[in-house]
Design a protein around this motif. Structure first.
Motif, PDB file in Angstrom:
ATOM      1  N   ARG A   1     -21.920 -67.753  33.848  1.00 47.08           N
ATOM      2  CA  ARG A   1     -20.064 -67.478  32.849  1.00 47.08           C
ATOM      3  C   ARG A   1     -20.212 -67.791  31.463  1.00 47.08           C
ATOM      4  N   VAL A   2     -21.895 -67.401  31.051  1.00 45.02           N
ATOM      5  CA  VAL A   2     -21.921 -67.530  29.321  1.00 45.02           C
ATOM      6  C   VAL A   2     -21.412 -66.350  28.490  1.00 45.02           C
ATOM      7  N   VAL A   3     -21.009 -66.470  27.849  1.00 47.50           N
ATOM      8  CA  VAL A   3     -20.120 -65.084  27.496  1.00 47.50           C
ATOM      9  C   VAL A   3     -20.975 -64.534  26.188  1.00 47.50           C
ATOM     10  N   GLY A   4     -21.743 -66.118  25.297  1.00 44.37           N
ATOM     11  CA  GLY A   4     -22.122 -66.372  24.324  1.00 44.37           C
ATOM     12  C   GLY A   4     -22.734 -67.569  23.495  1.00 44.37           C
ATOM     13  N   MET A   5     -23.408 -67.075  22.237  1.00 44.71           N
ATOM     14  CA  MET A   5     -23.420 -68.695  22.011  1.00 44.71           C
ATOM     15  C   MET A   5     -23.885 -68.611  19.918  1.00 44.71           C
ATOM     16  N   THR A   6     -23.927 -69.489  19.908  1.00 49.91           N
ATOM     17  CA  THR A   6     -24.097 -69.636  18.242  1.00 49.91           C
ATOM     18  C   THR A   6     -24.639 -70.916  17.615  1.00 49.91           C
ATOM     19  N   SER A   7     -25.411 -70.554  16.897  1.00 48.60           N
ATOM     20  CA  SER A   7     -25.889 -71.485  16.342  1.00 48.60           C
ATOM     21  C   SER A   7     -25.293 -72.856  15.509  1.00 48.60           C
ATOM     22  N   GLN A   8     -25.473 -73.957  15.453  1.00 50.77           N
ATOM     23  CA  GLN A   8     -24.181 -74.489  14.775  1.00 50.77           C
ATOM     24  C   GLN A   8     -25.824 -75.536  13.468  1.00 50.77           C
ATOM     25  N   GLN A   9     -26.445 -75.379  12.985  1.00 52.32           N
ATOM     26  CA  GLN A   9     -27.250 -76.719  12.714  1.00 52.32           C
ATOM     27  C   GLN A   9     -28.613 -76.817  14.197  1.00 52.32           C
ATOM     28  N   SER A  10     -28.255 -78.262  14.361  1.00 51.48           N
ATOM     29  CA  SER A  10     -28.898 -78.429  15.367  1.00 51.48           C
ATOM     30  C   SER A  10     -28.413 -77.889  16.756  1.00 51.48           C
ATOM     31  N   GLU A  11     -27.008 -78.236  16.802  1.00 50.63           N
ATOM     32  CA  GLU A  11     -26.299 -77.568  18.340  1.00 50.63           C
ATOM     33  C   GLU A  11     -25.721 -75.851  17.929  1.00 50.63           C
ATOM     34  N   THR A  12     -25.248 -76.277  19.346  1.00 55.52           N
ATOM     35  CA  THR A  12     -25.030 -74.727  20.119  1.00 55.52           C
ATOM     36  C   THR A  12     -23.789 -74.707  19.948  1.00 55.52           C
ATOM     37  N   ILE A  13     -22.970 -73.761  20.081  1.00 61.38           N
ATOM     38  CA  ILE A  13     -22.056 -73.694  20.555  1.00 61.38           C
ATOM     39  C   ILE A  13     -21.461 -72.683  21.439  1.00 61.38           C
ATOM     40  N   ILE A  14     -21.188 -72.882  22.749  1.00 59.25           N
ATOM     41  CA  ILE A  14     -21.628 -72.809  24.122  1.00 59.25           C
ATOM     42  C   ILE A  14     -20.395 -71.956  24.360  1.00 59.25           C
ATOM     43  N   VAL A  15     -19.587 -70.178  24.649  1.00 54.51           N
ATOM     44  CA  VAL A  15     -19.032 -69.695  25.014  1.00 54.51           C
ATOM     45  C   VAL A  15     -18.595 -68.772  26.597  1.00 54.51           C
ATOM     46  N   PHE A  16     -18.081 -69.407  26.767  1.00 50.60           N
ATOM     47  CA  PHE A  16     -17.743 -68.969  28.492  1.00 50.60           C
ATOM     48  C   PHE A  16     -16.441 -68.523  28.223  1.00 50.60           C
ATOM     49  N   LYS A  17     -16.051 -67.476  29.206  1.00 50.14           N
ATOM     50  CA  LYS A  17     -15.257 -66.413  29.456  1.00 50.14           C
ATOM     51  C   LYS A  17     -13.816 -66.985  29.776  1.00 50.14           C
ATOM     52  N   HIS A  18     -12.588 -66.543  28.841  1.00 49.46           N
ATOM     53  CA  HIS A  18     -11.069 -67.157  28.535  1.00 49.46           C
ATOM     54  C   HIS A  18     -11.437 -67.796  27.148  1.00 49.46           C
ATOM     55  N   ASN A  19     -12.649 -67.921  26.809  1.00 45.34           N
ATOM     56  CA  ASN A  19     -12.702 -68.349  25.197  1.00 45.34           C
ATOM     57  C   ASN A  19     -13.146 -69.828  25.043  1.00 45.34           C
ATOM     58  N   HIS A  20     -13.419 -70.514  26.733  1.00 42.27           N
ATOM     59  CA  HIS A  20     -13.824 -71.849  27.001  1.00 42.27           C
ATOM     60  C   HIS A  20     -14.869 -71.778  25.690  1.00 42.27           C
ATOM     61  N   ARG A  21     -14.632 -72.949  25.745  1.00 43.25           N
ATOM     62  CA  ARG A  21     -16.192 -73.336  24.843  1.00 43.25           C
ATOM     63  C   ARG A  21     -16.667 -74.707  24.968  1.00 43.25           C
ATOM     64  N   ILE A  22     -18.113 -75.233  24.812  1.00 42.97           N
ATOM     65  CA  ILE A  22     -18.665 -76.402  24.675  1.00 42.97           C
ATOM     66  C   ILE A  22     -19.765 -76.385  23.559  1.00 42.97           C
ATOM     67  N   THR A  23     -19.422 -77.607  22.701  1.00 44.24           N
ATOM     68  CA  THR A  23     -20.665 -77.527  21.498  1.00 44.24           C
ATOM     69  C   THR A  23     -22.331 -78.609  22.296  1.00 44.24           C
ATOM     70  N   VAL A  24     -23.347 -78.171  22.327  1.00 42.51           N
ATOM     71  CA  VAL A  24     -24.270 -78.988  23.127  1.00 42.51           C
ATOM     72  C   VAL A  24     -24.274 -79.368  21.547  1.00 42.51           C
ATOM     73  N   PRO A  25     -25.511 -79.810  22.181  1.00 38.65           N
ATOM     74  CA  PRO A  25     -26.748 -81.277  20.849  1.00 38.65           C
ATOM     75  C   PRO A  25     -28.387 -80.597  21.341  1.00 38.65           C
ATOM     76  N   TYR A  26     -27.728 -79.461  21.750  1.00 35.43           N
ATOM     77  CA  TYR A  26     -29.622 -78.747  21.418  1.00 35.43           C
ATOM     78  C   TYR A  26     -29.765 -77.421  20.396  1.00 35.43           C
ATOM     79  N   PRO A  27     -30.775 -77.216  19.910  1.00 31.97           N
ATOM     80  CA  PRO A  27     -31.311 -74.972  19.145  1.00 31.97           C
ATOM     81  C   PRO A  27     -30.480 -75.021  20.231  1.00 31.97           C
ATOM     82  N   ILE A  28     -30.528 -73.470  19.580  1.00 40.09           N
ATOM     83  CA  ILE A  28     -30.049 -72.232  20.742  1.00 40.09           C
ATOM     84  C   ILE A  28     -31.132 -71.388  21.203  1.00 40.09           C
ATOM     85  N   ALA A  29     -31.983 -72.102  20.617  1.00 45.16           N
ATOM     86  CA  ALA A  29     -33.402 -71.669  22.127  1.00 45.16           C
ATOM     87  C   ALA A  29     -33.840 -71.798  23.424  1.00 45.16           C
ATOM     88  N   VAL A  30     -33.133 -73.652  23.075  1.00 45.23           N
ATOM     89  CA  VAL A  30     -33.290 -73.910  24.086  1.00 45.23           C
ATOM     90  C   VAL A  30     -32.590 -73.159  25.396  1.00 45.23           C
TER      91      VAL A  30
END
Length: 146
Positions: A100-129
């Protein structure tokens, strides 16, 4: 717990440990959010059972295909591959349905995960993980023998 059909879980975006004292998990779907008091392992068993899958067999097949035993994704169907972002012992769990993930963006040590219909969550993990888990899910979604 509510009795969900296997189709209901196809729209699952992610599962997160609940911040509410009387709930264990928050489940986020495309159209709604819900809470449950069951444990993560019981929820995973329920989802697997609703798709006629067995956890041990799925785990063994995934280990064979990915060659990893750390942060193993849970393959349920091509549209439902649950990927943990940290060890199951962590106090806060994030399990992402990577198809269901359509994109990811790194934001310092966190990652914003973007889903369909522009739902998103910010997780406290680097984008590499997160990308490693996304790639594993892509590999699993292409396999026909799981």
């Amino acid at each position: 717990m509510h009795s969900y059909s296997n189709m209901a879980f196809e729209s699952l975006l992610y599962i997160k440990t609940s911040q509410h004292s009387n709930q264990n998990l928050d489940l986020y779907f495309l159209t709604h959010q819900t809470h449950t008091s069951i444990t993560l392992s019981k929820l995973i068993k329920h989802i697997l059972k609703s798709h006629n899958k067995h956890g041990y067999i799925q785990k063994e097949l995934i280990h064979q295909h990915l060659g990893t035993h750390h942060l193993t994704p849970i393959y349920i169907s091509p549209r439902l591959i649950l990927c943990p972002l940290q060890s199951h012992r962590a106090p806060i769990q994030y399990i992402i349905n990577m198809p269901r993930v359509v994109g990811m963006t790194s934001q310092q040590s966190e990652t914003i995960i973007v889903f369909k219909h522009n739902h998103r969550i910010t997780v406290p993990y680097p984008i590499a993980v997160c990308l490693k888990q996304w790639k594993a899910a892509q590999i699993l979604s292409q396999l026909s023998d799981i």
